[in-house]
Enzyme design. Structure first.
Site, PDB file in Angstrom:
ATOM      1  N   GLU A   1     -71.420  15.671 132.740  1.00 45.09           N
ATOM      2  CA  GLU A   1     -70.519  16.404 133.545  1.00 45.09           C
ATOM      3  C   GLU A   1     -70.885  17.790 134.107  1.00 45.09           C
ATOM      4  OE1 GLU A   1     -65.879  16.831 133.156  1.00 45.09           O
ATOM      5  OE2 GLU A   1     -66.914  18.427 132.311  1.00 45.09           O
TER       6      GLU A   1
ATOM      7  N   ALA B   1     -60.854  11.849 121.851  1.00 47.42           N
ATOM      8  CA  ALA B   1     -60.663  10.550 121.900  1.00 47.42           C
ATOM      9  C   ALA B   1     -59.261  10.043 121.384  1.00 47.42           C
ATOM     10  CB  ALA B   1     -61.890  10.173 120.585  1.00 47.42           C
TER      11      ALA B   1
ATOM     12  N   VAL C   1     -82.981  23.666 132.344  1.00 51.41           N
ATOM     13  CA  VAL C   1     -84.229  24.169 132.971  1.00 51.41           C
ATOM     14  C   VAL C   1     -84.200  23.849 134.291  1.00 51.41           C
ATOM     15  CG1 VAL C   1     -86.717  23.511 132.619  1.00 51.41           C
ATOM     16  CG2 VAL C   1     -85.556  24.003 130.589  1.00 51.41           C
TER      17      VAL C   1
HETATM   18  P1  0O2 Z   1     -63.801  21.240 126.713  1.00 54.61           P
HETATM   19  O1  0O2 Z   1     -63.477  22.108 125.297  1.00 54.61           O
HETATM   20  O2  0O2 Z   1     -64.091  22.104 127.725  1.00 54.61           O
HETATM   21  O3  0O2 Z   1     -64.673  20.181 126.252  1.00 54.61           O
HETATM   22  P2  0O2 Z   1     -57.911  14.566 131.914  1.00 54.61           P
HETATM   23  O4  0O2 Z   1     -57.794  13.064 132.183  1.00 54.61           O
HETATM   24  O5  0O2 Z   1     -57.768  14.839 133.582  1.00 54.61           O
HETATM   25  O6  0O2 Z   1     -56.895  15.358 131.301  1.00 54.61           O
HETATM   26  P3  0O2 Z   1     -60.780  14.333 131.691  1.00 54.61           P
HETATM   27  O7  0O2 Z   1     -60.958  13.083 131.694  1.00 54.61           O
HETATM   28  O8  0O2 Z   1     -61.504  15.013 130.403  1.00 54.61           O
HETATM   29  O9  0O2 Z   1     -59.405  15.280 131.547  1.00 54.61           O
HETATM   30  O10 0O2 Z   1     -61.512  15.269 132.757  1.00 54.61           O
HETATM   31  P4  0O2 Z   1     -61.199  16.683 133.503  1.00 54.61           P
HETATM   32  O11 0O2 Z   1     -59.762  17.123 133.845  1.00 54.61           O
HETATM   33  O12 0O2 Z   1     -62.326  16.534 134.881  1.00 54.61           O
HETATM   34  O13 0O2 Z   1     -61.478  17.942 132.325  1.00 54.61           O
HETATM   35  C1  0O2 Z   1     -62.683  17.757 131.880  1.00 54.61           C
HETATM   36  C2  0O2 Z   1     -63.098  19.319 131.406  1.00 54.61           C
HETATM   37  O14 0O2 Z   1     -62.805  20.210 132.536  1.00 54.61           O
HETATM   38  C3  0O2 Z   1     -62.437  19.988 130.400  1.00 54.61           C
HETATM   39  O15 0O2 Z   1     -62.983  19.257 129.085  1.00 54.61           O
HETATM   40  C4  0O2 Z   1     -62.396  21.202 130.374  1.00 54.61           C
HETATM   41  O16 0O2 Z   1     -63.784  21.745 130.262  1.00 54.61           O
HETATM   42  C5  0O2 Z   1     -62.351  21.007 132.167  1.00 54.61           C
HETATM   43  N1  0O2 Z   1     -60.770  21.445 132.353  1.00 54.61           N
HETATM   44  C6  0O2 Z   1     -60.042  20.518 132.774  1.00 54.61           C
HETATM   45  N2  0O2 Z   1     -58.818  20.978 132.960  1.00 54.61           N
HETATM   46  C7  0O2 Z   1     -58.833  22.322 132.405  1.00 54.61           C
HETATM   47  C8  0O2 Z   1     -57.856  23.382 132.363  1.00 54.61           C
HETATM   48  O17 0O2 Z   1     -56.676  22.991 132.841  1.00 54.61           O
HETATM   49  N3  0O2 Z   1     -58.191  24.510 131.953  1.00 54.61           N
HETATM   50  C9  0O2 Z   1     -59.391  24.640 131.672  1.00 54.61           C
HETATM   51  N4  0O2 Z   1     -59.514  26.059 130.891  1.00 54.61           N
HETATM   52  N5  0O2 Z   1     -60.513  23.986 131.507  1.00 54.61           N
HETATM   53  C10 0O2 Z   1     -59.963  22.573 132.054  1.00 54.61           C
HETATM   54  P5  0O2 Z   1     -62.143  19.149 127.844  1.00 54.61           P
HETATM   55  O18 0O2 Z   1     -62.563  18.209 126.932  1.00 54.61           O
HETATM   56  O19 0O2 Z   1     -60.466  19.144 128.092  1.00 54.61           O
HETATM   57  O20 0O2 Z   1     -62.423  20.700 127.017  1.00 54.61           O
END
Ligand code: 0O2
Length: 225
Positions: free
Chosen positions: A140, A57, A22
């Site tokens: 985030e 996790a 919002v």
């Molecule tokens: P979901 O399904 O979107 O919730 P890392 O330690 O770097 O591996 P971390 O600590 O989670 O990962 O931080 P990061 O890299 O900032 O990633 C957080 C989110 O950014 C991810 O959540 C994704 O949404 C997005 N993201 C990061 N890397 C990629 C990528 O290579 N491709 C895509 N499409 N999205 C990405 P989740 O939990 O991984 O996934």
């Protein structure tokens, strides 16, 4: 963990997502009301699914008791911009908000991830008011262009489909597509002023027409009272 317990844990995160969606939509609205170009084009949010929380996790060796502390994206907000230049403006808007306290910024635009992923992430603390009192939690905020979002949505579905077994050829194609997205964003950036002018004059025209219609309605109302 029981479903009821998950509900209790995730409820404040849902509240945070709802409130922030919002608030950011309102930022966009304020720009529009002031007849200014909005650096925010689209706003969305989601609470991470329980299955994704458990997957992450497991992947990172995080225990159940430390989920909230170690998983930063249980509450996720996505702000989509038209142009790369708008991303800095949006980050600055976030930095200046008094309801968000920045914990960390991750710039995957200057330095894309190995997959080709590009986006700017801000991890921030946000406080929600619950019946048990205030709760400070992490959210985030992902800020990216329409083109970056297109790429990452497609790549995310493919990651989901193939898990760790994405074929090399597909991985390379995605990297090439990521390069093409960067070229597209740069090209669009180079004609940004012209596109913004065109959009502003379209918006101004629409506003003038809706103002005239509003005035006619008011006159009609006054005349028939
Ligand atoms: P979901 O399904 O979107 O919730 P890392 O330690 O770097 O591996 P971390 O600590 O989670 O990962 O931080 P990061 O890299 O900032 O990633 C957080 C989110 O950014 C991810 O959540 C994704 O949404 C997005 N993201 C990061 N890397 C990629 C990528 O290579 N491709 C895509 N499409 N999205 C990405 P989740 O939990 O991984 O996934």
């Amino acid at each position: 963990m029981e479903i009821q317990l998950w509900r209790q844990i995730l409820e404040p995160y849902q509240l945070a997502v709802d409130e922030l969606v919002v608030k950011f939509l309102h930022v966009k609205q304020q720009y529009q009301n002031a007849r200014k170009y909005s650096p925010i084009e689209m706003v969305s949010g989601r609470v991470k699914k329980v299955s994704s929380i458990l997957d992450k996790a497991k992947r990172k060796g995080i225990g159940i008791e430390e989920l909230e502390e170690k998983i930063e994206d249980i509450a996720g907000i996505r702000l989509i911009c038209q142009f790369v230049e708008d991303i800095n403006t949006v980050v600055e808007i976030i930095r200046n908000r008094s309801d968000l306290e920045i914990k960390q910024e991750k710039d995957y635009i200057s330095q894309s991830k190995a997959s080709g992923y590009r986006s700017y992430h801000v991890i921030a603390y946000y406080t929600v008011q619950t019946i048990g009192g205030p709760k400070k939690l992490e959210v985030e905020i992902q800020i990216r262009t329409l083109a970056m979002n297109f790429w990452s949505t497609i790549e995310h579905s493919l990651q989901y489909k193939y898990k760790e077994h994405m074929p090399d050829e597909l991985r390379e194609r995605l990297l090439r597509a990521a390069d093409a997205v960067e070229v597209l964003d740069n090209e669009m950036g180079s004609v940004r002023d012209e596109i913004m002018d065109a959009q502003n004059s379209n918006k101004q025209r629409a506003t003038i027409i809706s103002d005239i219609l509003g005035n006619i309605e008011n006159l009609y109302y006054v005349a028939n009272r």
